[in-house]
Design a protein around this motif. Structure first.
Motif, mmCIF file in Angstrom:
data_model
loop_
_atom_site.group_PDB
_atom_site.id
_atom_site.type_symbol
_atom_site.label_atom_id
_atom_site.label_comp_id
_atom_site.label_asym_id
_atom_site.label_seq_id
_atom_site.Cartn_x
_atom_site.Cartn_y
_atom_site.Cartn_z
ATOM 1 N N LEU A 81 19.262 23.210 -1.756
ATOM 2 C CA LEU A 81 18.573 21.928 -1.664
ATOM 3 C C LEU A 81 17.296 22.160 -0.867
ATOM 4 O O LEU A 81 17.339 22.513 0.313
ATOM 5 N N LEU A 82 16.155 21.929 -1.522
ATOM 6 C CA LEU A 82 14.856 22.201 -0.910
ATOM 7 C C LEU A 82 14.269 20.904 -0.368
ATOM 8 O O LEU A 82 14.272 19.866 -1.039
ATOM 9 N N TYR A 83 13.731 20.980 0.850
ATOM 10 C CA TYR A 83 13.161 19.810 1.515
ATOM 11 C C TYR A 83 11.648 19.903 1.689
ATOM 12 O O TYR A 83 11.009 18.894 1.991
ATOM 13 N N GLU A 84 11.097 21.092 1.530
ATOM 14 C CA GLU A 84 9.668 21.273 1.790
ATOM 15 C C GLU A 84 8.837 20.759 0.615
ATOM 16 O O GLU A 84 8.133 21.519 -0.055
ATOM 17 N N LEU A 85 8.930 19.478 0.348
ATOM 18 C CA LEU A 85 8.213 18.890 -0.772
ATOM 19 C C LEU A 85 6.989 18.127 -0.276
ATOM 20 O O LEU A 85 6.998 17.537 0.804
ATOM 21 N N THR A 86 5.975 18.115 -1.086
ATOM 22 C CA THR A 86 4.761 17.364 -0.766
ATOM 23 C C THR A 86 5.008 15.877 -0.982
ATOM 24 O O THR A 86 5.692 15.483 -1.920
ATOM 25 N N HIS A 87 4.470 15.064 -0.090
ATOM 26 C CA HIS A 87 4.563 13.606 -0.265
ATOM 27 C C HIS A 87 3.446 13.168 -1.214
ATOM 28 O O HIS A 87 2.310 12.943 -0.805
ATOM 29 N N VAL A 88 3.778 13.089 -2.489
ATOM 30 C CA VAL A 88 2.789 12.778 -3.515
ATOM 31 C C VAL A 88 2.473 11.288 -3.482
ATOM 32 O O VAL A 88 3.375 10.442 -3.506
ATOM 33 N N LYS A 89 1.187 10.978 -3.431
ATOM 34 C CA LYS A 89 0.714 9.591 -3.476
ATOM 35 C C LYS A 89 -0.537 9.561 -4.337
ATOM 36 O O LYS A 89 -1.595 10.041 -3.931
ATOM 37 N N GLN A 90 -0.398 8.998 -5.534
ATOM 38 C CA GLN A 90 -1.496 8.961 -6.490
ATOM 39 C C GLN A 90 -1.963 7.533 -6.709
ATOM 40 O O GLN A 90 -1.184 6.592 -6.604
ATOM 41 N N SER A 91 -3.244 7.385 -7.018
ATOM 42 C CA SER A 91 -3.826 6.061 -7.256
ATOM 43 C C SER A 91 -4.394 5.997 -8.669
ATOM 44 O O SER A 91 -4.900 6.996 -9.200
ATOM 45 N N ILE A 92 -4.331 4.803 -9.267
ATOM 46 C CA ILE A 92 -4.848 4.539 -10.600
ATOM 47 C C ILE A 92 -5.743 3.314 -10.514
ATOM 48 O O ILE A 92 -5.320 2.258 -10.024
ATOM 49 N N GLU A 93 -6.973 3.434 -10.982
ATOM 50 C CA GLU A 93 -7.889 2.296 -10.967
ATOM 51 C C GLU A 93 -7.619 1.422 -12.192
ATOM 52 O O GLU A 93 -7.799 1.862 -13.330
ATOM 53 N N ILE A 94 -7.206 0.183 -11.948
ATOM 54 C CA ILE A 94 -6.905 -0.765 -13.023
ATOM 55 C C ILE A 94 -8.062 -1.744 -13.107
ATOM 56 O O ILE A 94 -8.348 -2.474 -12.158
ATOM 57 N N SER A 95 -8.737 -1.767 -14.257
ATOM 58 C CA SER A 95 -9.933 -2.592 -14.412
ATOM 59 C C SER A 95 -10.080 -2.996 -15.865
ATOM 60 O O SER A 95 -9.608 -2.307 -16.775
ATOM 61 N N GLU A 96 -10.768 -4.136 -16.083
ATOM 62 C CA GLU A 96 -11.036 -4.612 -17.437
ATOM 63 C C GLU A 96 -12.025 -3.694 -18.152
ATOM 64 O O GLU A 96 -12.051 -3.638 -19.379
ATOM 65 N N GLU A 97 -12.840 -2.982 -17.407
ATOM 66 C CA GLU A 97 -13.795 -2.061 -18.015
ATOM 67 C C GLU A 97 -13.042 -0.918 -18.677
ATOM 68 O O GLU A 97 -12.024 -0.443 -18.172
ATOM 69 N N SER A 98 -13.520 -0.469 -19.829
ATOM 70 C CA SER A 98 -12.812 0.548 -20.600
ATOM 71 C C SER A 98 -12.694 1.847 -19.801
ATOM 72 O O SER A 98 -13.574 2.201 -19.016
ATOM 73 N N SER A 99 -11.583 2.560 -20.031
ATOM 74 C CA SER A 99 -11.356 3.822 -19.335
ATOM 75 C C SER A 99 -12.420 4.844 -19.689
ATOM 76 O O SER A 99 -12.870 5.609 -18.831
ATOM 77 N N GLU A 100 -12.829 4.860 -20.968
ATOM 78 C CA GLU A 100 -13.835 5.827 -21.384
ATOM 79 C C GLU A 100 -15.143 5.623 -20.630
ATOM 80 O O GLU A 100 -15.784 6.586 -20.194
ATOM 81 N N ARG A 101 -15.556 4.357 -20.463
ATOM 82 C CA ARG A 101 -16.795 4.088 -19.758
ATOM 83 C C ARG A 101 -16.713 4.543 -18.304
ATOM 84 O O ARG A 101 -17.669 5.103 -17.757
#
Length: 557
Positions: A274-294
């Motif tokens: 059982l391994l405990y040395e894990l990274t605390h992953v915290k990711q963010s996603i920008e949610i907006s009406e503007e298209s992702s491609e733009r």
């Protein structure tokens, strides 16, 4: 180009009597090579341009076909002829018993060529001194046993956010989410598990702590879980969780979604450890009406120059992922995966044609025979025969739109043909005269302007015209056809032209006088015709009219 630092370009300035040294000639070459590599780096990125296919020729050897690539410093890598290498002969291959996946890489390399005797270098020395007369731009093939870090992947950081949960010599666990997403749209949270063949069974789980997103399907026990199949035998697994972005609050234009984990809920089990040395992953996603491609394009163009020119300490292109099987103390090649990280340089012309094809075919999707399930029979679509009563009523209710006629405007303008006095003896006599700007009254848009010499009578001239036997006529085109005939006029020979201003709804007439005359003014009748169709339709109708007139003339002959 000095790694990722931009150095202002300097070029030689030549002049008569300049003493040219090695520094000057080197500067000349460096100017052009660095500028070309800068453009390669900024415009095309890095990756395979063409060819460079990697195939296994036997259990221990691979062949690299001819091709070209660009590395992360904009340098061209060209393989002019196919080469075959044993993996054990390539740099970086250690054949350690735990490695199942190795990566074949290619890098830019320079080699000296044509050694010659250096006269200047040999002066005052006993031994012979040689220099290379040429520099051969070549390449170097080598093996890496580890994949590149996600942060080093070309442009991936602008599209996706990939974080590492755990990494050692035998196991690597990655989690990937998109950078940008629209509200209420779905996306994938992807967990990738990479392991060696000697690594035992793997299990991984955590309890999510999400904000702004939600799972489409209920998670088992409220956790994200992965358990390697007992009969897996693979070295790469992928676990996908389907998520949905929540709507943005009414007062906000965008919000930051969070993909994180509750503290103390992450577990990674490798075999009986059982391994405990894990990274605390915290990711963010920008949610907006503007298209992702733009937003992706915006992030791309907002990069600083230093960021655009960044390159790894050892630039290279990953040509293939080679899967190995351990056979006792040796190995055999199991399979070869070409360009595992999708590092390609696409031709702009090819990209344009692909996008054009997508636009042409997007309105008519087609299902290929291979996409159909063999267990599902193909049933022809049943088309119901229309009800005759409904068809009749619909026919009765339809009213034909009345054809709209063309708009026509006409008028008469008098143009003064009194020439200005010559200020110099060598100046030519004025022959061209123009009217003021005339408003035709048909509004903006294309119109057809026709003009001719007018001898139409005014009401005050009716009696005088009868006494002088003047014709009440308008002359169009060439007036010479009526010379010395009863239809001739005392008007001088003139040419009439017009210039139209579609946006202003106005035009201007001009006349050119070809012979002397005592007249001081030319009276011109103009006609303006505007079609309700576009200009192309109006031109087609005019062409049809001309063709009809020609056919009538031929028939009369």
């Amino acid at each position: 180009m000095n790694r990722s630092r931009y150095i202002p370009f300097e070029r030689n300035r030549y002049f008569y009597g300049k003493l040219l040294t090695v520094r000057d000639f080197m500067s000349e070459q460096t100017y052009f090579t660095d500028k070309g590599r800068l453009l390669n780096r900024l415009l095309f990125g890095s990756g395979v341009i063409s060819g460079l296919q990697v195939v296994a020729v036997d259990d221990k050897s691979v062949s690299v076909e001819t091709g070209a690539a660009l590395d992360q410093m904009g340098r061209e890598i060209v393989v002019p002829s196919p080469v075959t290498w044993k993996l054990s002969m390539l740099d970086g291959f250690t054949n350690n018993e735990y490695a199942k996946n190795v990566y074949l890489c290619i890098a830019y390399d320079e080699k000296g060529k044509e050694p010659v005797h250096s006269v200047a270098g040999a002066s005052g020395r006993d031994e012979e001194v040689s220099e290379h007369n040429r520099i051969l731009e070549s390449y170097r093939l080598f093996i890496r046993e580890k994949p590149p870090q996600p942060s080093l992947q070309e442009y991936d950081h602008l599209i996706e956010d990939t974080s590492i949960w755990y990494e050692d010599a035998h196991v690597r666990i990655l989690q990937t989410v998109p950078r940008y997403i629209e509200p209420s749209s779905t996306f994938d949270l992807r967990i990738t598990i990479e392991k060696t063949i000697q690594t035992p069974h793997i299990e991984f789980e955590y309890e999510p702590d999400w904000f702004g997103v939600e799972a489409i399907e209920e998670l088992p026990e409220g956790k994200v879980k992965f358990s390697e199949p007992t009969d897996g035998g693979q070295t790469t697994y992928s676990k996908t969780i389907r998520l949905r972005a929540l709507p943005v609050p009414p007062a906000e234009k965008k919000m930051q979604g969070k993909v994180s984990v509750k503290a103390g809920t992450t577990r990674l089990i490798v075999g009986d450890r059982l391994l405990y040395e894990l990274t605390h992953v915290k990711q963010s996603i920008e949610i907006s009406e503007e298209s992702s491609e733009r937003r992706m394009f915006q992030a791309f163009y907002e990069r600083s120059l230093d960021r655009s020119l960044e390159s790894p300490s050892e630039p290279c292109v990953y040509l293939a992922k080679i899967n190995l099987l351990q056979m006792g103390a040796t190995y055999v090649i199991e399979s070869v995966e070409r360009v595992p990280f999708q590092d390609y340089v696409i031709n702009p012309t090819m990209l344009y044609k692909i996008l054009s094809l997508q636009e042409r075919t997007s309105w008519q999707p087609r299902e290929s025979a291979s996409d159909r399930s063999p267990s599902v029979p193909i049933v022809p679509e049943i088309i119901e025969f229309p009800d005759i009563k409904e068809e009749f009523l619909a026919f009765q209710e339809e009213e034909e739109e009345p054809e709209r006629e063309e708009q026509v405007a006409t008028g008469i303008v008098e143009i003064s043909i009194v020439p200005q006095e010559k200020k110099k003896w060598y100046q030519r006599r004025q022959k061209n005269f123009y009217s003021e700007e005339i408003e035709h009254g048909l509004g903006a848009g294309a119109v057809l302007i026709t003009a001719g010499i007018s001898e139409e009578r005014k009401e005050s001239e009716e009696l005088l015209a009868d006494l002088l036997n003047r014709n009440n006529a308008i002359y169009y085109g060439s007036k010479e056809v009526f010379s010395n005939s009863e239809y001739d006029s005392d008007y001088p020979k003139v040419s009439i032209g017009s210039v139209h201003y579609p946006k202003k709804g106005t035009f201007r007439l001009g006349v050119r006088v070809h012979q002397k005359t005592e007249r001081t003014r030319i009276r011109v009748r103009w006609w303006a015709v505007k079609s309700f169709g576009d200009s192309v339709e109006m031109e087609n109708r005019l062409e049809e009219l001309v063709m009809h007139q020609r056919e009538v003339a031929v028939a009369k002959k």
